[in-house]
Design a protein around this motif. Structure first.
Motif, PDB file in Angstrom:
ATOM      1  N   CYS A  10      56.514  44.291  48.412  1.00  0.00           N
ATOM      2  CA  CYS A  10      56.448  43.002  49.102  1.00  0.00           C
ATOM      3  C   CYS A  10      55.069  42.685  49.661  1.00  0.00           C
ATOM      4  CB  CYS A  10      57.505  42.917  50.190  1.00  0.00           C
ATOM      5  SG  CYS A  10      57.373  44.154  51.492  1.00  0.00           S
ATOM      6  N   GLY A  11      54.097  43.545  49.407  1.00  0.00           N
ATOM      7  CA  GLY A  11      52.725  43.273  49.818  1.00  0.00           C
ATOM      8  C   GLY A  11      51.772  44.024  48.911  1.00  0.00           C
ATOM      9  N   ILE A  12      50.653  43.386  48.558  1.00  0.00           N
ATOM     10  CA  ILE A  12      49.674  43.996  47.658  1.00  0.00           C
ATOM     11  C   ILE A  12      48.274  43.758  48.212  1.00  0.00           C
ATOM     12  CG2 ILE A  12      48.671  43.995  45.324  1.00  0.00           C
ATOM     13  CD1 ILE A  12      51.366  43.044  44.251  1.00  0.00           C
ATOM     14  N   GLY A  13      47.469  44.810  48.197  1.00  0.00           N
ATOM     15  CA  GLY A  13      46.053  44.698  48.536  1.00  0.00           C
ATOM     16  C   GLY A  13      45.238  45.441  47.494  1.00  0.00           C
ATOM     17  N   ALA A  14      44.021  45.012  47.256  1.00  0.00           N
ATOM     18  CA  ALA A  14      43.227  45.652  46.206  1.00  0.00           C
ATOM     19  C   ALA A  14      41.738  45.523  46.475  1.00  0.00           C
ATOM     20  CB  ALA A  14      43.556  45.041  44.843  1.00  0.00           C
ATOM     21  N   VAL A  15      41.038  46.605  46.187  1.00  0.00           N
ATOM     22  CA  VAL A  15      39.580  46.628  46.126  1.00  0.00           C
ATOM     23  C   VAL A  15      39.243  47.273  44.788  1.00  0.00           C
ATOM     24  CG1 VAL A  15      37.461  47.532  47.150  1.00  0.00           C
ATOM     25  CG2 VAL A  15      39.364  46.861  48.629  1.00  0.00           C
ATOM     26  N   THR A  16      38.535  46.564  43.921  1.00  0.00           N
ATOM     27  CA  THR A  16      38.253  47.058  42.577  1.00  0.00           C
ATOM     28  C   THR A  16      36.813  46.738  42.205  1.00  0.00           C
ATOM     29  OG1 THR A  16      38.884  44.995  41.453  1.00  0.00           O
ATOM     30  CG2 THR A  16      40.660  46.581  41.925  1.00  0.00           C
ATOM     31  N   GLY A  17      36.454  47.074  40.993  1.00  0.00           N
ATOM     32  CA  GLY A  17      35.136  46.711  40.494  1.00  0.00           C
ATOM     33  C   GLY A  17      34.902  45.220  40.449  1.00  0.00           C
ATOM     34  N   TYR A  18      35.970  44.440  40.497  1.00  0.00           N
ATOM     35  CA  TYR A  18      35.834  42.977  40.525  1.00  0.00           C
ATOM     36  C   TYR A  18      35.502  42.453  41.921  1.00  0.00           C
ATOM     37  CZ  TYR A  18      37.763  42.464  35.799  1.00  0.00           C
ATOM     38  OH  TYR A  18      37.959  42.506  34.440  1.00  0.00           O
ATOM     39  N   GLY A  19      35.705  43.277  42.938  1.00  0.00           N
ATOM     40  CA  GLY A  19      35.406  42.831  44.291  1.00  0.00           C
ATOM     41  C   GLY A  19      36.491  43.213  45.266  1.00  0.00           C
ATOM     42  N   ALA A  55      20.550  53.600  32.417  1.00  0.00           N
ATOM     43  CA  ALA A  55      21.694  52.784  32.824  1.00  0.00           C
ATOM     44  C   ALA A  55      22.896  53.037  31.929  1.00  0.00           C
ATOM     45  CB  ALA A  55      21.317  51.305  32.801  1.00  0.00           C
ATOM     46  N   GLY A  56      24.079  52.975  32.529  1.00  0.00           N
ATOM     47  CA  GLY A  56      25.321  53.111  31.789  1.00  0.00           C
ATOM     48  C   GLY A  56      26.375  52.182  32.349  1.00  0.00           C
ATOM     49  N   TRP A  57      27.437  51.973  31.568  1.00  0.00           N
ATOM     50  CA  TRP A  57      28.499  51.048  31.958  1.00  0.00           C
ATOM     51  C   TRP A  57      29.515  51.749  32.845  1.00  0.00           C
ATOM     52  CZ3 TRP A  57      28.450  45.894  30.721  1.00  0.00           C
ATOM     53  CH2 TRP A  57      27.546  45.491  29.741  1.00  0.00           C
ATOM     54  N   VAL A  58      29.673  51.290  34.079  1.00  0.00           N
ATOM     55  CA  VAL A  58      30.707  51.762  35.000  1.00  0.00           C
ATOM     56  C   VAL A  58      31.181  50.582  35.845  1.00  0.00           C
ATOM     57  CG1 VAL A  58      29.964  54.182  35.161  1.00  0.00           C
ATOM     58  CG2 VAL A  58      28.974  52.480  36.696  1.00  0.00           C
ATOM     59  N   ALA A  59      32.424  50.684  36.322  1.00  0.00           N
ATOM     60  CA  ALA A  59      33.018  49.624  37.159  1.00  0.00           C
ATOM     61  C   ALA A  59      33.143  50.132  38.587  1.00  0.00           C
ATOM     62  CB  ALA A  59      34.376  49.200  36.604  1.00  0.00           C
ATOM     63  N   ARG A  60      32.017  50.206  39.287  1.00  0.00           N
ATOM     64  CA  ARG A  60      32.007  50.656  40.678  1.00  0.00           C
ATOM     65  C   ARG A  60      32.422  49.524  41.618  1.00  0.00           C
ATOM     66  NH1 ARG A  60      28.863  54.846  42.919  1.00  0.00           N
ATOM     67  NH2 ARG A  60      27.868  53.393  44.368  1.00  0.00           N
ATOM     68  N   VAL A  61      33.084  49.900  42.701  1.00  0.00           N
ATOM     69  CA  VAL A  61      33.399  48.937  43.757  1.00  0.00           C
ATOM     70  C   VAL A  61      32.096  48.472  44.392  1.00  0.00           C
ATOM     71  CG1 VAL A  61      34.384  48.740  46.071  1.00  0.00           C
ATOM     72  CG2 VAL A  61      35.724  49.779  44.232  1.00  0.00           C
ATOM     73  N   PRO A  62      31.871  47.165  44.505  1.00  0.00           N
ATOM     74  CA  PRO A  62      30.630  46.686  45.132  1.00  0.00           C
ATOM     75  C   PRO A  62      30.625  46.954  46.629  1.00  0.00           C
ATOM     76  CG  PRO A  62      32.097  44.841  44.666  1.00  0.00           C
ATOM     77  CD  PRO A  62      32.728  46.057  44.042  1.00  0.00           C
ATOM     78  N   ASP A  63      29.449  46.906  47.208  1.00  0.00           N
ATOM     79  CA  ASP A  63      29.323  47.121  48.643  1.00  0.00           C
ATOM     80  C   ASP A  63      30.191  46.123  49.408  1.00  0.00           C
ATOM     81  OD1 ASP A  63      27.555  49.171  48.220  1.00  0.00           O
ATOM     82  OD2 ASP A  63      25.767  47.925  48.511  1.00  0.00           O
ATOM     83  N   GLY A  64      30.713  46.561  50.531  1.00  0.00           N
ATOM     84  CA  GLY A  64      31.548  45.678  51.342  1.00  0.00           C
ATOM     85  C   GLY A  64      32.341  46.484  52.349  1.00  0.00           C
ATOM     86  N   GLY A  65      33.301  45.832  52.960  1.00  0.00           N
ATOM     87  CA  GLY A  65      34.127  46.483  53.958  1.00  0.00           C
ATOM     88  C   GLY A  65      33.508  46.439  55.337  1.00  0.00           C
TER      89      GLY A  65
END
Length: 393
Positions: A10-19, A55-65
Protein backbone atom coordinates in the motif's frame (compact mmCIF):
# COMPACT_ATOMS: atom_id res chain seq x y z
CA UNK A 1 3.53 -20.96 4.30
CA UNK A 2 -0.23 -20.83 4.56
CA UNK A 3 -2.90 -19.72 2.14
CA UNK A 4 -3.42 -16.14 0.93
CA UNK A 5 -4.62 -13.75 3.64
CA UNK A 6 -5.19 -10.38 2.00
CA UNK A 7 -1.70 -8.91 2.40
CA UNK A 8 -1.21 -5.85 0.21
CA UNK A 9 1.46 -3.40 -0.88
CA UNK A 10 0.00 0.00 0.00
CA UNK A 11 3.02 2.30 -0.18
CA UNK A 12 6.06 2.48 -2.46
CA UNK A 13 9.25 4.53 -2.28
CA UNK A 14 12.27 4.34 -4.55
CA UNK A 15 15.74 5.74 -5.08
CA UNK A 16 17.38 4.44 -8.27
CA UNK A 17 19.81 5.39 -10.98
CA UNK A 18 16.97 7.44 -12.45
CA UNK A 19 16.86 9.67 -9.39
CA UNK A 20 15.20 10.14 -6.03
CA UNK A 21 11.55 9.07 -5.88
CA UNK A 22 9.24 6.45 -7.38
CA UNK A 23 8.05 8.88 -10.08
CA UNK A 24 11.65 9.33 -11.24
CA UNK A 25 11.84 5.53 -11.56
CA UNK A 26 8.55 5.26 -13.43
CA UNK A 27 9.22 8.15 -15.80
CA UNK A 28 12.75 6.89 -16.43
CA UNK A 29 11.38 3.50 -17.44
CA UNK A 30 8.79 5.12 -19.67
CA UNK A 31 11.51 6.82 -21.70
CA UNK A 32 13.05 3.37 -22.41
CA UNK A 33 16.41 5.07 -21.87
CA UNK A 34 18.68 3.13 -19.49
CA UNK A 35 19.57 4.72 -16.17
CA UNK A 36 23.23 3.78 -16.69
CA UNK A 37 25.63 6.44 -17.91
CA UNK A 38 29.32 6.39 -18.74
CA UNK A 39 31.08 6.97 -15.43
CA UNK A 40 34.80 7.52 -14.98
CA UNK A 41 36.64 4.76 -13.17
CA UNK A 42 34.26 1.92 -14.07
CA UNK A 43 35.65 0.86 -17.43
CA UNK A 44 37.95 -1.90 -18.62
CA UNK A 45 40.59 -3.24 -16.21
CA UNK A 46 44.00 -2.41 -17.64
CA UNK A 47 45.92 -4.08 -14.85
CA UNK A 48 46.86 -1.00 -12.87
CA UNK A 49 44.14 -0.92 -10.23
CA UNK A 50 41.17 1.44 -10.07
CA UNK A 51 43.29 4.43 -11.12
CA UNK A 52 43.85 2.78 -14.49
CA UNK A 53 40.16 2.30 -15.29
CA UNK A 54 38.54 4.48 -17.93
CA UNK A 55 34.80 5.23 -18.16
CA UNK A 56 32.25 2.44 -18.01
CA UNK A 57 28.48 2.06 -18.01
CA UNK A 58 26.90 1.86 -14.53
CA UNK A 59 23.57 3.02 -13.06
CA UNK A 60 24.66 4.69 -9.83
CA UNK A 61 22.23 6.57 -7.61
CA UNK A 62 22.89 10.30 -8.11
CA UNK A 63 23.85 12.52 -5.22
CA UNK A 64 20.97 13.55 -3.00
CA UNK A 65 19.19 12.87 0.25
CA UNK A 66 19.37 14.59 3.60
CA UNK A 67 22.59 15.16 5.52
CA UNK A 68 20.67 14.36 8.70
CA UNK A 69 19.92 10.85 7.41
CA UNK A 70 23.56 9.77 7.63
CA UNK A 71 27.10 10.23 6.42
CA UNK A 72 26.86 7.69 3.60
CA UNK A 73 24.83 7.30 0.43
CA UNK A 74 23.50 3.97 1.68
CA UNK A 75 21.79 5.37 4.80
CA UNK A 76 20.47 8.43 2.98
CA UNK A 77 18.92 6.36 0.21
CA UNK A 78 17.48 3.79 2.61
CA UNK A 79 15.77 6.35 4.79
CA UNK A 80 14.53 8.41 1.83
CA UNK A 81 12.92 5.38 0.17
CA UNK A 82 11.32 4.24 3.44
CA UNK A 83 10.04 7.72 4.21
CA UNK A 84 8.50 8.04 0.74
CA UNK A 85 6.77 4.65 1.06
CA UNK A 86 5.34 5.50 4.50
CA UNK A 87 4.09 8.91 3.35
CA UNK A 88 2.64 7.33 0.20
CA UNK A 89 0.79 4.71 2.27
CA UNK A 90 -0.64 7.40 4.54
CA UNK A 91 -1.90 9.35 1.52
CA UNK A 92 -3.59 6.20 0.27
CA UNK A 93 -5.48 5.74 3.54
CA UNK A 94 -3.20 3.47 5.57
CA UNK A 95 -3.19 3.85 9.35
CA UNK A 96 -0.40 1.96 11.07
CA UNK A 97 -1.15 -0.53 13.80
CA UNK A 98 0.46 -0.80 17.20
CA UNK A 99 3.27 -3.10 16.00
CA UNK A 100 4.98 -1.94 12.83
CA UNK A 101 7.95 -4.12 11.93
CA UNK A 102 10.92 -3.18 9.76
CA UNK A 103 12.74 -5.53 7.40
CA UNK A 104 15.83 -4.40 5.53
CA UNK A 105 17.01 -6.54 2.62
CA UNK A 106 20.72 -5.89 2.22
CA UNK A 107 23.88 -7.64 1.02
CA UNK A 108 26.55 -4.93 1.37
CA UNK A 109 26.12 -1.83 3.52
CA UNK A 110 28.14 1.37 3.58
CA UNK A 111 30.89 0.12 1.27
CA UNK A 112 32.37 3.57 0.62
CA UNK A 113 32.44 4.50 4.31
CA UNK A 114 34.04 1.17 5.21
CA UNK A 115 36.71 1.69 2.53
CA UNK A 116 37.45 5.14 3.93
CA UNK A 117 37.48 3.76 7.48
CA UNK A 118 40.36 1.42 6.65
CA UNK A 119 42.27 3.34 3.97
CA UNK A 120 41.72 7.05 4.66
CA UNK A 121 40.77 7.31 8.33
CA UNK A 122 43.03 4.43 9.46
CA UNK A 123 40.37 3.08 11.78
CA UNK A 124 40.09 6.33 13.75
CA UNK A 125 36.50 7.59 13.98
CA UNK A 126 34.28 9.11 16.61
CA UNK A 127 32.09 6.38 18.16
CA UNK A 128 28.98 7.95 16.62
CA UNK A 129 30.50 7.85 13.13
CA UNK A 130 31.72 4.29 13.65
CA UNK A 131 28.21 3.16 14.59
CA UNK A 132 26.93 4.72 11.35
CA UNK A 133 28.85 2.05 9.43
CA UNK A 134 26.56 -0.69 10.75
CA UNK A 135 23.57 -1.67 8.57
CA UNK A 136 21.41 -1.74 11.71
CA UNK A 137 21.95 1.96 12.43
CA UNK A 138 19.73 3.47 9.68
CA UNK A 139 17.09 0.91 10.68
CA UNK A 140 17.21 2.11 14.28
CA UNK A 141 17.06 5.77 13.35
CA UNK A 142 14.08 5.11 11.07
CA UNK A 143 12.27 3.29 13.88
CA UNK A 144 12.97 6.26 16.15
CA UNK A 145 11.73 8.74 13.55
CA UNK A 146 8.31 7.10 13.37
CA UNK A 147 8.06 5.59 16.83
CA UNK A 148 7.66 2.05 15.45
CA UNK A 149 8.02 -0.73 18.03
CA UNK A 150 7.73 -3.98 16.07
CA UNK A 151 10.74 -6.18 15.33
CA UNK A 152 13.51 -4.82 13.08
CA UNK A 153 15.78 -7.19 11.19
CA UNK A 154 18.08 -7.48 8.19
CA UNK A 155 17.46 -10.12 5.49
CA UNK A 156 20.16 -11.24 3.06
CA UNK A 157 19.92 -13.70 0.15
CA UNK A 158 22.14 -12.13 -2.53
CA UNK A 159 20.12 -10.95 -5.56
CA UNK A 160 17.01 -12.65 -4.14
CA UNK A 161 17.07 -10.50 -0.99
CA UNK A 162 14.08 -8.37 -1.99
CA UNK A 163 11.89 -11.43 -2.56
CA UNK A 164 13.20 -12.95 0.66
CA UNK A 165 12.21 -9.81 2.54
CA UNK A 166 8.75 -9.82 0.98
CA UNK A 167 8.17 -13.44 1.97
CA UNK A 168 9.46 -12.79 5.49
CA UNK A 169 7.08 -9.84 5.80
CA UNK A 170 4.24 -12.10 4.71
CA UNK A 171 5.15 -14.63 7.40
CA UNK A 172 5.32 -11.93 10.07
CA UNK A 173 1.87 -10.64 9.12
CA UNK A 174 0.29 -14.09 8.89
CA UNK A 175 1.70 -15.17 12.24
CA UNK A 176 0.46 -12.04 14.01
CA UNK A 177 3.94 -10.91 15.08
CA UNK A 178 3.21 -7.49 13.56
CA UNK A 179 0.27 -5.44 12.34
CA UNK A 180 2.15 -3.87 9.44
CA UNK A 181 5.62 -4.11 7.87
CA UNK A 182 7.93 -1.57 6.26
CA UNK A 183 10.23 -3.47 3.91
CA UNK A 184 13.27 -1.75 2.44
CA UNK A 185 15.84 -3.26 0.06
CA UNK A 186 19.05 -1.27 -0.39
CA UNK A 187 22.18 -1.78 -2.47
CA UNK A 188 24.49 1.15 -3.14
CA UNK A 189 27.66 -0.90 -3.55
CA UNK A 190 29.02 0.25 -6.90
CA UNK A 191 32.67 0.98 -6.35
CA UNK A 192 35.25 0.39 -9.10
CA UNK A 193 36.61 -2.55 -7.10
CA UNK A 194 33.23 -4.30 -6.81
CA UNK A 195 32.30 -3.74 -10.45
CA UNK A 196 35.70 -4.95 -11.63
CA UNK A 197 35.21 -8.33 -9.93
CA UNK A 198 31.83 -8.88 -11.56
CA UNK A 199 33.43 -8.08 -14.91
CA UNK A 200 36.08 -10.69 -14.16
CA UNK A 201 33.34 -13.20 -13.39
CA UNK A 202 32.12 -12.66 -16.95
CA UNK A 203 28.61 -11.48 -16.06
CA UNK A 204 28.86 -7.68 -16.10
CA UNK A 205 29.08 -5.43 -19.15
CA UNK A 206 30.70 -1.99 -18.83
CA UNK A 207 32.01 -1.33 -22.33
CA UNK A 208 28.85 -0.73 -24.35
CA UNK A 209 25.41 0.83 -24.17
CA UNK A 210 23.16 -1.22 -21.83
CA UNK A 211 20.61 -2.03 -24.52
CA UNK A 212 23.42 -3.40 -26.66
CA UNK A 213 25.12 -5.48 -23.96
CA UNK A 214 22.18 -6.51 -21.74
CA UNK A 215 19.42 -8.17 -23.76
CA UNK A 216 17.46 -10.58 -21.54
CA UNK A 217 15.76 -13.33 -23.58
CA UNK A 218 17.25 -11.90 -26.78
CA UNK A 219 20.11 -12.98 -28.99
CA UNK A 220 23.51 -11.40 -28.40
CA UNK A 221 23.12 -10.67 -24.67
CA UNK A 222 26.45 -10.53 -22.84
CA UNK A 223 25.27 -10.08 -19.24
CA UNK A 224 24.09 -7.14 -17.17
CA UNK A 225 24.95 -3.55 -16.44
CA UNK A 226 25.25 -2.94 -12.70
CA UNK A 227 22.88 -0.61 -10.89
CA UNK A 228 22.04 0.75 -7.47
CA UNK A 229 18.74 1.26 -5.67
CA UNK A 230 16.86 1.51 -2.43
CA UNK A 231 13.20 0.52 -2.70
CA UNK A 232 10.64 0.43 0.10
CA UNK A 233 7.15 -0.96 0.58
CA UNK A 234 4.50 -0.73 3.25
CA UNK A 235 2.71 -4.07 3.61
CA UNK A 236 -0.54 -4.41 5.50
CA UNK A 237 -3.77 -6.36 5.88
CA UNK A 238 -5.65 -3.08 6.23
CA UNK A 239 -4.81 -1.23 3.02
CA UNK A 240 -7.56 1.03 1.68
CA UNK A 241 -6.03 1.71 -1.73
CA UNK A 242 -3.39 -0.94 -2.37
CA UNK A 243 -1.13 -1.22 -5.38
CA UNK A 244 -1.04 -5.00 -5.42
CA UNK A 245 -1.82 -8.08 -3.34
CA UNK A 246 0.87 -10.53 -2.27
CA UNK A 247 -0.74 -13.94 -2.69
CA UNK A 248 2.14 -16.24 -1.88
CA UNK A 249 5.65 -17.34 -2.62
CA UNK A 250 8.43 -19.80 -2.00
CA UNK A 251 12.20 -20.09 -1.75
CA UNK A 252 14.73 -22.90 -2.11
CA UNK A 253 18.46 -23.34 -2.52
CA UNK A 254 20.32 -25.28 -5.20
CA UNK A 255 23.16 -26.34 -2.85
CA UNK A 256 25.16 -26.80 -6.03
CA UNK A 257 27.73 -24.09 -6.86
CA UNK A 258 28.88 -20.62 -5.80
CA UNK A 259 27.77 -19.02 -9.08
CA UNK A 260 26.13 -21.60 -11.36
CA UNK A 261 22.56 -22.89 -11.42
CA UNK A 262 22.06 -26.63 -10.97
CA UNK A 263 21.50 -27.78 -14.58
CA UNK A 264 18.71 -30.14 -13.49
CA UNK A 265 16.70 -27.01 -12.49
CA UNK A 266 15.03 -29.13 -9.81
CA UNK A 267 15.07 -26.51 -7.05
CA UNK A 268 14.13 -23.64 -9.35
CA UNK A 269 11.14 -25.60 -10.59
CA UNK A 270 10.20 -26.44 -7.01
CA UNK A 271 10.15 -22.76 -6.08
CA UNK A 272 7.77 -21.94 -8.93
CA UNK A 273 5.42 -24.83 -8.13
CA UNK A 274 5.52 -24.22 -4.37
CA UNK A 275 4.84 -20.50 -4.85
CA UNK A 276 1.72 -21.19 -6.90
CA UNK A 277 0.60 -23.78 -4.36
CA UNK A 278 1.17 -21.34 -1.50
CA UNK A 279 -0.85 -18.70 -3.34
CA UNK A 280 -3.61 -21.22 -4.04
CA UNK A 281 -3.73 -20.41 -7.74
CA UNK A 282 -3.22 -22.44 -10.94
CA UNK A 283 -0.44 -21.68 -13.39
CA UNK A 284 -3.12 -20.82 -15.95
CA UNK A 285 -4.00 -17.70 -13.92
CA UNK A 286 -0.54 -16.19 -14.53
CA UNK A 287 -0.28 -13.58 -17.26
CA UNK A 288 3.18 -12.16 -16.60
CA UNK A 289 6.55 -13.46 -15.54
CA UNK A 290 8.51 -10.50 -14.15
CA UNK A 291 11.79 -12.32 -14.50
CA UNK A 292 15.16 -12.10 -12.82
CA UNK A 293 16.36 -11.80 -16.43
CA UNK A 294 19.94 -10.56 -15.97
CA UNK A 295 20.90 -11.21 -19.57
CA UNK A 296 23.24 -14.09 -18.72
CA UNK A 297 22.79 -17.28 -20.69
CA UNK A 298 22.19 -19.65 -17.78
CA UNK A 299 19.65 -17.48 -15.95
CA UNK A 300 17.68 -16.46 -19.02
CA UNK A 301 17.60 -20.02 -20.35
CA UNK A 302 16.41 -21.31 -16.97
CA UNK A 303 13.52 -18.88 -16.64
CA UNK A 304 12.45 -19.22 -20.28
CA UNK A 305 12.47 -23.02 -19.96
CA UNK A 306 10.24 -22.95 -16.89
CA UNK A 307 7.91 -20.37 -18.41
CA UNK A 308 7.42 -22.63 -21.43
CA UNK A 309 6.83 -25.66 -19.21
CA UNK A 310 4.49 -24.07 -16.72
CA UNK A 311 2.53 -21.13 -18.11
CA UNK A 312 -0.08 -20.70 -20.81
CA UNK A 313 1.02 -19.68 -24.29
CA UNK A 314 -0.29 -16.12 -23.82
CA UNK A 315 1.69 -15.49 -20.61
CA UNK A 316 4.47 -13.02 -21.34
CA UNK A 317 7.83 -12.41 -19.67
CA UNK A 318 9.95 -9.31 -19.25
CA UNK A 319 12.94 -8.01 -17.34
CA UNK A 320 13.63 -4.35 -16.56
CA UNK A 321 17.34 -4.89 -15.87
CA UNK A 322 18.46 -3.36 -19.19
CA UNK A 323 16.88 -0.10 -17.98
CA UNK A 324 17.43 0.05 -14.20
CA UNK A 325 20.56 -2.11 -14.15
CA UNK A 326 21.12 -5.12 -11.96
CA UNK A 327 20.69 -3.61 -8.50
CA UNK A 328 22.07 -6.67 -6.68
CA UNK A 329 20.56 -6.90 -3.19
CA UNK A 330 17.78 -4.47 -4.20
CA UNK A 331 17.10 -6.01 -7.63
CA UNK A 332 14.01 -8.04 -6.76
CA UNK A 333 12.46 -5.08 -4.90
CA UNK A 334 12.91 -2.73 -7.86
CA UNK A 335 11.22 -5.27 -10.07
CA UNK A 336 8.35 -5.89 -7.62
CA UNK A 337 7.81 -2.13 -7.51
CA UNK A 338 7.49 -2.04 -11.31
CA UNK A 339 4.90 -4.83 -11.25
CA UNK A 340 2.91 -3.19 -8.43
CA UNK A 341 2.97 0.25 -10.06
CA UNK A 342 1.98 -1.45 -13.32
CA UNK A 343 -1.22 -2.79 -11.76
CA UNK A 344 -1.99 0.67 -10.41
CA UNK A 345 -1.36 2.44 -13.72
CA UNK A 346 -2.58 -0.16 -16.17
CA UNK A 347 0.66 -0.84 -17.99
CA UNK A 348 4.29 -1.83 -17.55
CA UNK A 349 7.11 0.02 -19.35
CA UNK A 350 9.26 -2.90 -20.52
CA UNK A 351 12.60 -2.46 -22.31
CA UNK A 352 12.58 -2.33 -26.11
CA UNK A 353 13.35 -5.38 -28.20
CA UNK A 354 16.65 -4.88 -30.03
CA UNK A 355 17.36 -8.39 -31.37
CA UNK A 356 15.57 -11.66 -32.18
CA UNK A 357 13.88 -12.72 -28.97
CA UNK A 358 12.01 -15.45 -27.15
CA UNK A 359 8.39 -15.44 -28.39
CA UNK A 360 7.08 -14.67 -24.89
CA UNK A 361 9.15 -11.51 -24.49
CA UNK A 362 7.13 -8.37 -23.76
CA UNK A 363 8.60 -5.05 -24.84
CA UNK A 364 7.62 -1.40 -24.95
CA UNK A 365 4.45 -0.24 -23.19
CA UNK A 366 2.63 -3.41 -22.12
CA UNK A 367 -1.03 -3.11 -21.06
CA UNK A 368 -1.66 -4.99 -17.80
CA UNK A 369 -4.94 -6.79 -17.12
CA UNK A 370 -6.17 -8.64 -14.04
CA UNK A 371 -4.03 -11.74 -14.51
CA UNK A 372 -1.38 -12.63 -11.94
CA UNK A 373 2.30 -11.71 -12.00
CA UNK A 374 4.98 -14.15 -10.95
CA UNK A 375 8.19 -12.43 -9.82
CA UNK A 376 11.21 -14.75 -9.88
CA UNK A 377 14.66 -13.93 -8.57
CA UNK A 378 17.67 -16.23 -8.77
CA UNK A 379 20.35 -15.06 -6.37
CA UNK A 380 23.98 -15.94 -7.00
CA UNK A 381 24.98 -19.06 -5.12
CA UNK A 382 21.66 -20.87 -5.56
CA UNK A 383 19.08 -18.63 -3.84
CA UNK A 384 15.85 -19.35 -5.72
CA UNK A 385 12.77 -17.26 -4.96
CA UNK A 386 9.34 -16.75 -6.48
CA UNK A 387 6.56 -14.37 -5.39
CA UNK A 388 2.99 -14.31 -6.73
CA UNK A 389 1.40 -10.87 -7.08
CA UNK A 390 -2.16 -9.92 -8.03
CA UNK A 391 -4.10 -6.75 -8.81
CA UNK A 392 -5.50 -5.15 -5.64
CA UNK A 393 -8.39 -7.15 -4.24
Amino acid sequence: MSSPTGISICGIGAVTGYGWGREALWEGLRTTKPAAVLTQGFGADRGGGSDALDAGWVARVPDGGLDTDGRGRFARAMRAAAREAIEDAHRRGWSEGRRVGLLHAVVLGEVELWRDFYLAEHGDLRPRDYLALMPSTPMSTLMQEYGFHGPAMNVSAMCASGNAGLLTAKLWLESGIVDDVVLVATDLSLTPENVRHFVRLGVTVVDTDPLDGCRPFQEGSRGFVMGEASVAFVLSRHAREPYSSVLGGAMSHDAFHATSIDPTLHQVRRSFHDALSDAGVPASAVGYLNAHGPGTRQCDTTEATIADELFADDAGLYSVKPLVGHCQGAAAAVEVAVAALGYDRGHVPAPPKVAPAHPRLLHGTVPVDDRLTVKSSLGMGGHNSVVVLAPPA
